[in-house]
Motif scaffolding. Sequence first.
Motif, PDB file in Angstrom:
ATOM      1  N   UNK A 168       0.539  -1.214  -0.326  1.00 54.91           N
ATOM      2  CA  UNK A 168      -0.431  -0.317  -0.167  1.00 54.91           C
ATOM      3  C   UNK A 168       0.910   1.231   0.411  1.00 54.91           C
ATOM      4  N   UNK A 169       1.664   1.563   0.682  1.00 47.86           N
ATOM      5  CA  UNK A 169       2.600   2.645   0.741  1.00 47.86           C
ATOM      6  C   UNK A 169       3.712   2.878  -0.300  1.00 47.86           C
ATOM      7  N   UNK A 170       3.741   1.216  -1.214  1.00 42.18           N
ATOM      8  CA  UNK A 170       4.317   1.776  -2.113  1.00 42.18           C
ATOM      9  C   UNK A 170       3.893   2.133  -3.143  1.00 42.18           C
ATOM     10  N   UNK A 171       2.133   1.745  -3.391  1.00 44.76           N
ATOM     11  CA  UNK A 171       1.534   1.577  -4.341  1.00 44.76           C
ATOM     12  C   UNK A 171       0.985   3.758  -4.049  1.00 44.76           C
ATOM     13  N   UNK A 172       0.921   4.504  -3.336  1.00 46.22           N
ATOM     14  CA  UNK A 172       1.100   5.664  -2.807  1.00 46.22           C
ATOM     15  C   UNK A 172       2.346   6.406  -3.841  1.00 46.22           C
ATOM     16  N   UNK A 173       3.327   5.446  -2.875  1.00 47.42           N
ATOM     17  CA  UNK A 173       4.743   6.683  -3.471  1.00 47.42           C
ATOM     18  C   UNK A 173       4.193   6.344  -5.009  1.00 47.42           C
ATOM     19  N   UNK A 174       3.774   5.379  -6.255  1.00 42.21           N
ATOM     20  CA  UNK A 174       4.352   5.440  -6.836  1.00 42.21           C
ATOM     21  C   UNK A 174       2.810   6.959  -7.452  1.00 42.21           C
ATOM     22  N   UNK A 175       1.493   6.346  -7.037  1.00 46.40           N
ATOM     23  CA  UNK A 175       1.346   8.210  -7.286  1.00 46.40           C
ATOM     24  C   UNK A 175       1.407   9.034  -7.642  1.00 46.40           C
ATOM     25  N   UNK A 176       2.148   9.558  -5.988  1.00 51.34           N
ATOM     26  CA  UNK A 176       2.837  10.846  -5.677  1.00 51.34           C
ATOM     27  C   UNK A 176       3.621  10.986  -6.508  1.00 51.34           C
ATOM     28  N   UNK A 177       4.771   9.855  -6.880  1.00 52.21           N
ATOM     29  CA  UNK A 177       5.460  10.639  -7.885  1.00 52.21           C
ATOM     30  C   UNK A 177       5.037  10.743  -9.116  1.00 52.21           C
ATOM     31  N   UNK A 178       3.929  10.219  -9.284  1.00 58.35           N
ATOM     32  CA  UNK A 178       3.128  10.939 -11.384  1.00 58.35           C
ATOM     33  C   UNK A 178       2.922  12.051 -10.729  1.00 58.35           C
ATOM     34  N   UNK A 179       1.832  12.334  -9.651  1.00 57.87           N
ATOM     35  CA  UNK A 179       1.726  13.220  -9.949  1.00 57.87           C
ATOM     36  C   UNK A 179       2.618  14.800  -9.675  1.00 57.87           C
ATOM     37  N   UNK A 235      -1.119   9.902   4.419  1.00 52.85           N
ATOM     38  CA  UNK A 235      -1.084   8.109   4.667  1.00 52.85           C
ATOM     39  C   UNK A 235      -0.748   6.337   4.591  1.00 52.85           C
ATOM     40  N   UNK A 236       1.223   7.465   3.400  1.00 51.72           N
ATOM     41  CA  UNK A 236       1.683   5.974   3.712  1.00 51.72           C
ATOM     42  C   UNK A 236       2.338   6.733   4.683  1.00 51.72           C
TER      43      UNK A 236
END
Length: 589
Positions: free
Chosen positions: A20-31, A76-77
């Motif tokens: 979950x933390x990794x998925x959120x980090x990927x979304x943050x990187x894209x944003x 959240x992450x």
Amino acid sequence: MRLFSQLSWYFIREWRRYLGAVALLIVIALLQLLPPKVVGMVVDGVSRQQMSTSQLLMWVGVMLIAAVVVYLLRYVWRVLLFGASYQLAVELRQDFYRQLSRQHPEFYLRHRTGDLIARATNDVDRVVFAAGEGVLTLVDSLVMGLVVLFVMSTQISWQLTLLALLPMPIMALVIKRYGDQLHNRFKLAQAAFSSLNDQTQESLTSIRMIKAFGLEDHQSGQFADIARDTGRKNMRVARVDARFDPTIYIAIGMSNLLAIGGGSWLVWHGMMTLGQLTSFVMYLGLMIWPMLALAWMFNIVERGSAAWSRIRSLLSEAPTVGEGSQTLPEERGSLQIAIKEFCYPGSQHPALRHVNVQLKPGHMLGLCGPTGSGKSTLLSLIQRHFDIAQGDIRFHDIPLTELRLDGWRSRLAVVSQTPFLFSDTVANNIALGRPTAELREIEQAARLANVHEDILRLPQGYETPVGERGVMLSGGQKQRISIARALLLDAEILILDDALSAVDGRTEHQILHNLRRWGQGRTVIISAHRLSALTEASEILVMQKGALVQRGQHEQLVSVKGWYQDMYRYQQLEAALDEEENEKGVSHG
């Protein structure tokens, strides 16, 4: 990086949190890729006068919304990632404590208290920091770096990207070398911290003795030497640590120089717009964090790896005394001791030789002999602190090695030579083995130990805090509270290892009288230097140099020439002289 593979068992178990933390980090990187792209569009639109005010405000609003979303996702992450790492800290400390509680005296002969405390606190903190912040920086740097690298190469210019990243391989090699140095130096620094911790613990626990001998300056000098050595080793770590940031900033500076130089040439020749160059420089700015994070990750992971190796080496130590599988019958049984020879681990000199005893329920066994004769060794073997290679000890005709340790030790109540009291009330210290005991039961045990009246004279009676290690009590009071603690267990076998040495003769006589009444049907084993404590024993063993030299009841031993007769007469003469001195003091007074 070894640490991540060593902790893979935990990452696999907590995969939901980490995924979950990794998925959120990927979304943050894209944003985070959005603002440089928008700024490039705005620069080109404004420079070409193709963007209206409403469009400009719209894109500014998009960037603000992206910033708010990134802020919320980061919160959240962090909860997911650091919640998992803190849970690891709890589990490691529980495992550590469980391992310490399973070990036996031989283990504590090899490990100092200060070192164990350092591993349970400082080393665990380092591992947990690596499992939280280390995972964060690894994933964040890789995701952000790769995504930005992809956008720079495909959306702007792969040639300029290649040119700007030329310093990076050199930086990676240098940082890897720093990481190896940091691992070795940090391991030495942690060992030095353990020594410092051990010196502090010993100084605090023996402060009264230090003051009594006037050794304050000497101990301060020793502590200063260890503190200086610890400081030197930590400074060696800091010197390696200090090389990371300058190396990274030099590499980043070179990258920016190459990017601006190469990009200006491309803009000049019409191969790139000014907005694209602005976006490229902003993207390159986003690469600063991954590079810094990568170096920081190497730093904290190498520290965590060094700390983990220290923790793992201790957790992997199997207890020297193995666990049996048999359970004991409910009824009371006989204790049979048949020791041919016993040597302590690492020693070739026998501590015990040819000791054979049988103890039936209701019998009292006395042990005596000069210092170092093997009395405490025999009691340790009965408690199964060590295993016997030649011979065995049986209960209910079952070898102790085949019994479950908790089942066997539940039949024992032990009072050692050096009583230990916790920083708690008198009542809670007595009720240590039976926390649910009622006050009347605690008082009854205290009466049997002849300490009830002393406790009532304390400021708060049974609710009086005794201070650390019982500092508020006399030696005799501590011994008697320890005896009361053992009696409250109502165990089948009571072991007193020179547990009456700090009480006077009259108090000793009263306690022994109470023990005879309490011990009907139970087995009592008393080791003592003062032979008056053994007069009522069913059998007395006289030990010298690990062997039995005399055995029998008190009346038999005092009538036969030998160590027991000589020592008993000497102690009787000494008691008579003390009584005469006391009478003279009273008459002069």
